[in-house]
Design a protein around this motif. Sequence first.
Motif, PDB file in Angstrom:
ATOM      1  N   ALA A  33       0.812  -1.220   0.000  1.00 29.70           N
ATOM      2  CA  ALA A  33       0.000   0.000   0.000  1.00 29.70           C
ATOM      3  C   ALA A  33       0.844   1.268   0.000  1.00 29.70           C
ATOM      4  N   VAL A  34       2.080   1.195   0.490  1.00 29.35           N
ATOM      5  CA  VAL A  34       2.904   2.407   0.563  1.00 29.35           C
ATOM      6  C   VAL A  34       4.074   2.388  -0.421  1.00 29.35           C
ATOM      7  N   VAL A  35       4.073   1.440  -1.353  1.00 32.04           N
ATOM      8  CA  VAL A  35       5.027   1.461  -2.459  1.00 32.04           C
ATOM      9  C   VAL A  35       4.438   2.344  -3.554  1.00 32.04           C
TER      10      VAL A  35
ATOM     11  N   HIS B 193      19.564  16.783   3.713  1.00 36.68           N
ATOM     12  CA  HIS B 193      18.689  16.625   2.550  1.00 36.68           C
ATOM     13  C   HIS B 193      17.495  15.782   2.980  1.00 36.68           C
ATOM     14  N   LEU B 194      16.309  16.373   2.934  1.00 41.14           N
ATOM     15  CA  LEU B 194      15.075  15.665   3.284  1.00 41.14           C
ATOM     16  C   LEU B 194      14.401  15.168   2.008  1.00 41.14           C
ATOM     17  N   VAL B 195      13.943  13.913   2.052  1.00 45.19           N
ATOM     18  CA  VAL B 195      13.370  13.280   0.865  1.00 45.19           C
ATOM     19  C   VAL B 195      12.029  12.636   1.216  1.00 45.19           C
ATOM     20  N   ALA B 196      11.028  12.857   0.373  1.00 45.52           N
ATOM     21  CA  ALA B 196       9.717  12.222   0.562  1.00 45.52           C
ATOM     22  C   ALA B 196       9.201  11.723  -0.780  1.00 45.52           C
ATOM     23  N   GLY B 197       8.446  10.641  -0.741  1.00 44.38           N
ATOM     24  CA  GLY B 197       7.803  10.128  -1.936  1.00 44.38           C
ATOM     25  C   GLY B 197       6.380  10.662  -2.033  1.00 44.38           C
ATOM     26  N   SER B 198       5.946  10.996  -3.232  1.00 45.47           N
ATOM     27  CA  SER B 198       4.598  11.553  -3.399  1.00 45.47           C
ATOM     28  C   SER B 198       3.516  10.543  -3.039  1.00 45.47           C
ATOM     29  N   ASP B 199       3.835   9.235  -3.108  1.00 47.58           N
ATOM     30  CA  ASP B 199       2.841   8.188  -2.847  1.00 47.58           C
ATOM     31  C   ASP B 199       2.997   7.557  -1.462  1.00 47.58           C
ATOM     32  N   ASP B 200       3.715   8.215  -0.584  1.00 50.57           N
ATOM     33  CA  ASP B 200       3.969   7.674   0.756  1.00 50.57           C
ATOM     34  C   ASP B 200       2.782   7.984   1.673  1.00 50.57           C
ATOM     35  N   LEU B 201       2.042   6.947   2.057  1.00 51.87           N
ATOM     36  CA  LEU B 201       0.866   7.132   2.906  1.00 51.87           C
ATOM     37  C   LEU B 201       1.216   7.277   4.383  1.00 51.87           C
ATOM     38  N   TRP B 202       2.504   7.102   4.730  1.00 48.68           N
ATOM     39  CA  TRP B 202       2.917   7.198   6.122  1.00 48.68           C
ATOM     40  C   TRP B 202       3.144   8.639   6.560  1.00 48.68           C
ATOM     41  N   LEU B 203       3.218   9.562   5.622  1.00 48.77           N
ATOM     42  CA  LEU B 203       3.511  10.945   6.007  1.00 48.77           C
ATOM     43  C   LEU B 203       2.920  11.924   4.994  1.00 48.77           C
ATOM     44  N   GLU B 204       2.997  13.205   5.350  1.00 50.80           N
ATOM     45  CA  GLU B 204       2.547  14.271   4.468  1.00 50.80           C
ATOM     46  C   GLU B 204       3.776  14.996   3.935  1.00 50.80           C
ATOM     47  N   PRO B 205       4.084  14.853   2.649  1.00 52.96           N
ATOM     48  CA  PRO B 205       5.286  15.476   2.094  1.00 52.96           C
ATOM     49  C   PRO B 205       5.395  16.976   2.365  1.00 52.96           C
TER      50      PRO B 205
ATOM     51  N   ASP C  19       8.403  11.800  -7.325  1.00 54.33           N
ATOM     52  CA  ASP C  19       7.098  11.530  -7.919  1.00 54.33           C
ATOM     53  C   ASP C  19       6.912  10.037  -8.185  1.00 54.33           C
ATOM     54  N   GLY C  20       5.771   9.512  -7.738  1.00 48.62           N
ATOM     55  CA  GLY C  20       5.441   8.120  -7.993  1.00 48.62           C
ATOM     56  C   GLY C  20       6.175   7.124  -7.121  1.00 48.62           C
ATOM     57  N   ILE C  21       6.910   7.624  -6.132  1.00 45.82           N
ATOM     58  CA  ILE C  21       7.651   6.754  -5.211  1.00 45.82           C
ATOM     59  C   ILE C  21       6.990   6.820  -3.844  1.00 45.82           C
ATOM     60  N   GLY C  22       7.052   5.705  -3.105  1.00 41.13           N
ATOM     61  CA  GLY C  22       6.407   5.631  -1.809  1.00 41.13           C
ATOM     62  C   GLY C  22       7.374   5.739  -0.652  1.00 41.13           C
ATOM     63  N   HIS C  23       7.290   4.807   0.273  1.00 43.07           N
ATOM     64  CA  HIS C  23       7.984   4.908   1.561  1.00 43.07           C
ATOM     65  C   HIS C  23       9.405   4.335   1.562  1.00 43.07           C
ATOM     66  N   TYR C  24       9.820   3.654   0.470  1.00 42.75           N
ATOM     67  CA  TYR C  24      11.095   2.935   0.484  1.00 42.75           C
ATOM     68  C   TYR C  24      11.945   3.283  -0.738  1.00 42.75           C
ATOM     69  N   PRO C  25      12.434   4.515  -0.855  1.00 41.73           N
ATOM     70  CA  PRO C  25      13.174   4.917  -2.061  1.00 41.73           C
ATOM     71  C   PRO C  25      14.328   4.004  -2.424  1.00 41.73           C
ATOM     72  N   MET C  26      15.111   3.536  -1.442  1.00 42.70           N
ATOM     73  CA  MET C  26      16.283   2.726  -1.768  1.00 42.70           C
ATOM     74  C   MET C  26      15.906   1.356  -2.322  1.00 42.70           C
ATOM     75  N   GLU C  27      14.669   0.925  -2.098  1.00 41.90           N
ATOM     76  CA  GLU C  27      14.200  -0.328  -2.665  1.00 41.90           C
ATOM     77  C   GLU C  27      13.368  -0.115  -3.927  1.00 41.90           C
ATOM     78  N   GLU C  28      12.721   1.030  -4.020  1.00 38.29           N
ATOM     79  CA  GLU C  28      11.812   1.281  -5.138  1.00 38.29           C
ATOM     80  C   GLU C  28      12.509   1.822  -6.380  1.00 38.29           C
TER      81      GLU C  28
END
Length: 271
Positions: free
Chosen positions: A158-160, A208-220, A239-248
């Motif tokens: 759900a958070v990928v 450097h702060l990084v957030a994914g646009s599709d991350d349901l765990w937080l508000e970018p 854009d289009g990345i969720g909670h796990y950038p290093m895996e996604e």
Amino acid sequence: MIEASYLDIGGCLSYVEQCGAGQPVLCLHTAGQSGVQWRHTGPALAALGYRVIVPDLPGHGRSEPAPGGPVTDLGTYSAWCGTLLDRLGVNRPFVVGCSIGGKITLDLAVRRGDRLAGAVVMAAGPGPGRVNLTGLRRELEDVAAPSRADRTQLGTLAVVGRKVPPERADLIATMHRREDPAVSGSDLIGWGTHDVSAEIGGIACPVHLVAGSDDLWLEPELIRQAADVIPDARFTLLDGIGHYPMEELEDFAAVLDGWLTDLTARQEKRR
């Protein structure tokens, strides 16, 4: 070549992998997981000229349990990471972390930023994370529920991010279901209670702060606002990345190398 070792840190044998030589980079995993999340990034980053250090936090992966049981205070993990860096004789490392690893990274930047080359904080902010603390504490009393592994797998999916190919997303979720629910539940309590909001204005290293646009765990947007408070911080929305950038992200090592290069340039300007 990856060098693996067990180090006695804080009363438990802790599993640590290292590879490469050059500028050290400490890579921290997410809640309930282990350094295996960096299995693709580590060797690739080492090939780019870094000394990559990937530990399993106490109670995770191949590390022994923390002496007092599962940890619910992320500041405890931060102190543990500080001891690890001191034990390894690491001088001015970068620290990169995701989710609770991101919060631990931010904690390290607050506590010992003058000893860091810079920090990359992914999928995390300075304030308490969004989570149901009451539910988590109740769940710790019954961590053997048969549905827990399935919930972990479905929750991970759900958070990928939407740009991640289905087969890659499924592999990420399948790997994540290996977690110990007592440890991951305790980690998430730490996620929901850790707060360094009042201290980020004094961070002494580039961030450097990084957030994914599709991350349901937080508000970018809240992460972007935090970047406005931290001196000379930068913010990236994936854009289009969720909670796990290093895996996604397919070639995350190259992306991270760009961020670390920028941190180095900003550190040089401060001198």
